[in-house]
Design an enzyme around this catalytic site. Structure first.
Site, PDB file in Angstrom:
ATOM      1  N   ASP A   1      67.923  76.189  37.124  1.00  0.00           N
ATOM      2  CA  ASP A   1      69.011  75.558  37.872  1.00  0.00           C
ATOM      3  C   ASP A   1      69.292  74.185  37.272  1.00  0.00           C
ATOM      4  OD1 ASP A   1      70.722  74.405  39.705  1.00  0.00           O
ATOM      5  OD2 ASP A   1      69.512  74.891  41.464  1.00  0.00           O
TER       6      ASP A   1
ATOM      7  N   HIS B   1      71.615  78.078  39.366  1.00  0.00           N
ATOM      8  CA  HIS B   1      71.694  77.656  40.763  1.00  0.00           C
ATOM      9  C   HIS B   1      71.873  78.851  41.708  1.00  0.00           C
ATOM     10  CE1 HIS B   1      72.239  74.901  44.003  1.00  0.00           C
ATOM     11  NE2 HIS B   1      73.494  75.230  44.222  1.00  0.00           N
ATOM     12  N   ASP B   2      72.540  79.891  41.226  1.00  0.00           N
ATOM     13  CA  ASP B   2      72.729  81.111  42.018  1.00  0.00           C
ATOM     14  C   ASP B   2      71.421  81.748  42.465  1.00  0.00           C
ATOM     15  OD1 ASP B   2      75.383  81.518  42.445  1.00  0.00           O
ATOM     16  OD2 ASP B   2      75.734  82.689  40.616  1.00  0.00           O
TER      17      ASP B   2
ATOM     18  N   ARG C   1      87.217  76.957  41.229  1.00  0.00           N
ATOM     19  CA  ARG C   1      86.172  77.960  41.475  1.00  0.00           C
ATOM     20  C   ARG C   1      85.542  78.436  40.163  1.00  0.00           C
ATOM     21  NH1 ARG C   1      82.376  79.071  44.994  1.00  0.00           N
ATOM     22  NH2 ARG C   1      82.028  81.275  45.360  1.00  0.00           N
TER      23      ARG C   1
ATOM     24  N   SER D   1      71.292  74.581  48.355  1.00  0.00           N
ATOM     25  CA  SER D   1      72.412  73.805  47.859  1.00  0.00           C
ATOM     26  C   SER D   1      72.937  72.872  48.956  1.00  0.00           C
ATOM     27  CB  SER D   1      73.490  74.768  47.360  1.00  0.00           C
ATOM     28  OG  SER D   1      74.381  74.116  46.512  1.00  0.00           O
TER      29      SER D   1
END
Lengths: 370, 193
Positions: free
Chosen positions: A313, A346-347, A220, A151
Site C-alpha cells: 500500500d 491500498h485495495d 475516479r 482508509s
C-alpha cells in the site's frame, strides 16, 4: 444467495434537527442512512460500528431487494464471518457529506428548497463521527464493542478514539493515517481539479441541469491507480491489449486503459461529484491531534487496538500505521499490529479477507471476553 | 535440552501480575504460559507475519516489527521484564538491543544457546566442521544465528558493561547443569539489570 450471507437487508434512515460542525456552522434537518445486521444483545454490549471509505455507503453486507450485488464488505460481515452476525450486532452508516442517503451537498437545503451544492458547509472527519455518535445514542448503545474501518474508515475509527474514548471498547484502524500526507493531499487535489475543470460542474450548481461526468470519471481513474500497486496492475493487466497489433490511435486499447475507463464510467452513475469534493476535502483536513503529541492523546486509553497495514500500500503506507503503533507504545496502550504481506496495494483492505478474518475474529473474541 | 524447562524457569522467575515484553516472541508460547500461570500483562514483538497470526489466535497483543528498531517508542522502564529468549543470537546488533532492553525493562531475561557446549567443541575438534546440536540444530548455510556466544562470553560482557547478573540457570540434556556450565550446558538463562 450464499449460505453465510446476512440476506435481504434495507437501508434505514435516522433524522435529527441539527448538527454543530467543526466549522461552527449548524447543519439543519440531518438524515443519516444506516443498515444493521444481527441482533443487539440484552446488555447492548455486542455492537460493532463499521466505517466506510471515501466512496462507500451504509450498505456493507447482504443484498437489497432486486439487486444482485452484495454490500461492499460482504466478505467480512455475516454468519460465521469475521464480523459474525450470529454473535455481533453490526451497524454501518453513510457519512454526512455523502450521497447515499445521508445529508450531503446533493440534499435539499431546507432554507432554499433546492439542493445545497456549494452552499453545503465544509465537513470534517470529526463531524462525520459526531453524526454517528447521535445514531449510536439513538440506538441506545453506550459502548461499542469495536469501531472498524479501512482508509477513510480508519480515520473515523481513530476519531472515535479521540472524540469518544469512553464509548469504545476496542478499535480496528486499517490502512489508515492520523493525518493526510502532502502526497495524499496532492492526489485528492488532482481529483478535485478534474471535477471542477469540467464545464458541466457549473460551480457545483449542476443538479437537474448537467453532470460533470468526464471530470468525475477522471478523478475516479486517478483514484483507482492509487488503490492498486505496480505488481497488482502487472498481474491483472500486463501489457495486454484488445488489438493484436499496436494501433496508432488514442482509443483505449491496453486492458488497463479499458479497466480504468470502465471504473470511471460506472462510478459517475453512482456517486455525486460534489460529495466527492467535500469528502476528499475532509480527508485532507484530517489531522487527528494537530499540534499535540499523539501519545499524549492516547494516554490512559483503555480501549484495545488492532492496527493493520499492507506491505504494497503506497497510498497509505505502513509507516503511517506505525506512527499509531508508536504512540500506543509511549502511552502504554494495548495494541496489536500486523503488516499483511499483500501485493494488492491500498485495495488490499477489501481483498485480503482470510488474513483479516483470522486477526479480527480472534481479536473480537478477546475483547468480548474482557 | 528441554525447552519446557527453560520456560518453566522463566515462568518461575517472573512475578505475578507483572508486565512483560517478549522480544522475538515467535508464536507466543512463552507469553501465553506467562499469562496463564502468572497473570502477566503481556506484549510481544515479532518479525514473522505467520507467527503474528499464531499470537493473535492465542489472544496475545503483539506488534509486527523488527526488534532492532522496535524499542525506540517505549518509555524508560515501561516493563517489569523484557525477555530476549532465543533471539539474542539471531539479531544483527545484540549489544544495541540489550542496551535498549535494559532501558525499557526493569529486568531483562536473556536466554541463548551456549556455543561452548562440549559437544560443539568436540564436533569442531574432531570433525572440523561447524557444530550441529539440539540447541543449534542448523547447518552453516541455513542458520538464523548471526552471533555465536558462550556462557562465559556473556558473563564477561556483563562484567565489562557493568550489567548486573541477578540470576542464572544453565540447562543441559537432562536438566539443570551446576558443574562447569560453560562446558556442559546447552543453554544459559540470565536475569540481568
Amino acid at each position: 444467495m450464499e449460505k453465510n450471507s446476512v440476506g435481504l437487508v434495507e437501508t434505514k434512515y435516522f433524522n435529527f434537527d441539527e448538527l454543530v460542525l467543526d466549522s461552527k456552522e449548524h447543519l439543519k434537518q440531518v438524515t443519516i442512512a444506516y443498515e444493521i445486521y444481527g441482533q443487539l444483545n440484552e446488555k447492548k454490549s455486542n455492537a460493532i460500528l463499521i466505517e466506510h471509505a471515501l466512496t462507500g455507503d451504509a450498505h456493507a453486507a447482504g443484498f437489497h431487494k432486486d439487486e444482485d450485488k452484495s454490500g461492499w464488505w460482504d466478505t467480512m460481515i455475516g454468519p460465521g464471518k469475521a464480523f459474525d452476525t450470529k454473535k455481533y450486532f453490526v451497524i454501518c452508516s453513510n457519512v454526512i457529506g455523502g450521497c447515499k442517503g445521508s445529508t450531503g451537498p446533493s440534499s435539499v437545503n431546507p432554507k432554499t428548497g433546492k439542493p445545497y451544492g456549494l452552499d453545503f458547509p465544509i465537513i470534517t472527519v470529526a463531524d462525520m463521527v459526531r453524526a454517528q455518535k447521535k445514531l449510536i445514542d439513538y440506538l441506545g448503545i453506550k459502548k461499542l464493542l469495536t469501531v472498524v474501518g479501512g482508509s477513510m474508515g480508519g480515520m473515523q475509527v481513530l476519531q472515535w478514539l479521540v472524540s469518544y474514548p469512553e464509548s469504545v471498547k476496542s478499535l480496528i484502524p486499517i490502512a489508515t493515517t492520523v493525518k493526510h500526507s502532502p502526497q495524499q493531499i496532492a492526489f485528492s487535489e488532482v481529483g478535485r481539479q478534474a471535477v471542477m475543470s469540467d464545464p458541466d460542474w457549473r460551480d457545483g450548481n449542476y443538479y437537474g441541469v448537467s453532470f460533470p461526468t468526464r471530470g468525475l470519471s477522471v478523478a475516479r481513474m486517478i483514484g483507482h491507480i492509487t488503490y492498486m500497486s505496480d505488481v497488482s496492475m502487472a498481474e491483472k493487466f500486463g501489457r495486454r491489449s484488445k488489438e493484436k497489433k499496436p494501433i496508432f490511435k488514442f482509443e483505449p486499447s491496453f486492458e488497463v486503459e479499458g479497466y480504468l475507463k470502465y471504473r470511471g464510467d460506472s462510478f459517475v452513475k453512482r456517486f455525486d461529484a460534489n460529495s466527492y469534493l467535500y469528502i476528499t476535502k475532509a480527508l485532507d483536513l484530517f489531522d487527528l491531534v494537530g499540534e499535540k503529541k499523539l501519545h499524549q492523546v492516547f494516554n490512559g486509553l483503555k480501549a484495545k487496538l488492532l492496527i493493520l497495514s499492507f506491505k504494497s500500500d503506497w497510498l497509505y503506507p505502513s509507516y503511517q500505521s506505525k506512527e499509531i503503533v508508536k504512540a500506543c507504545k509511549l502511552a502504554g496502550a494495548d495494541a496489536t499490529y500486523c503488516e499483511i504481506d499483500s501485493t494488492y496495494g491500498h485495495d488490499a483492505f477489501l481483498l485480503e479477507v482470510d488474513e483479516e478474518t483470522h486477526l479480527i475474529k480472534h481479536f473480537l473474541e478477546r475483547v468480548s471476553n474482557v | 535440552m528441554s525447552e519446557n524447562l527453560a520456560y518453566k524457569i522463566i515462568t518461575y522467575w517472573v512475578e505475578e501480575k507483572s508486565s512483560v515484553l517478549d522480544l522475538g516472541c515467535g508464536d507466543g508460547e512463552l507469553l501465553s504460559i506467562l499469562v496463564e500461570r502468572k497473570n502477566v500483562k503481556a506484549m510481544g514483538i515479532e518479525i514473522s507475519e505467520q507467527a503474528i497470526y499464531s499470537c493473535v489466535a492465542k489472544g496475545l497483543s503483539v506488534l509486527h516489527e523488527n526488534i532492532e528498531h522496535g524499542l525506540t517508542g517505549y518509555a524508560d522502564k515501561s516493563f517489569d521484564y523484557v525477555i530476549l529468549y532465543n533471539t539474542f543470537q539471531e539479531i544483527k546488533n545484540p549489544a544495541a538491543v540489550l542496551d535498549e532492553a535494559l532501558r525499557v525493562g526493569k529486568k531483562v531475561v536473556v536466554g541463548f544457546p551456549n556455543f561452548a557446549y562440549y559437544k560443539s567443541r568436540l564436533q569442531i575438534f574432531f570433525n572440523g566442521r561447524v557444530p550441529v546440536t539440539s540447541s543449534m540444530p542448523f547447518q552453516w548455510y541455513n542458520t538464523p544465528n548471526l552471533h555465536f556466544l558462550s556462557i562465559l562470553d556473556f558473563t564477561d560482557y556483563c562484567n565489562i558493561k557493568k550489567i548486573k547478573i541477578e540470576k542464572s540457570v544453565f540447562i543441559g540434556k537432562s536438566g539443570q547443569v551446576k558443574f562447569l556450565p560453560n562446558l556442559f550446558a546447552e543453554m544459559g538463562i540470565f536475569i540481568v539489570s
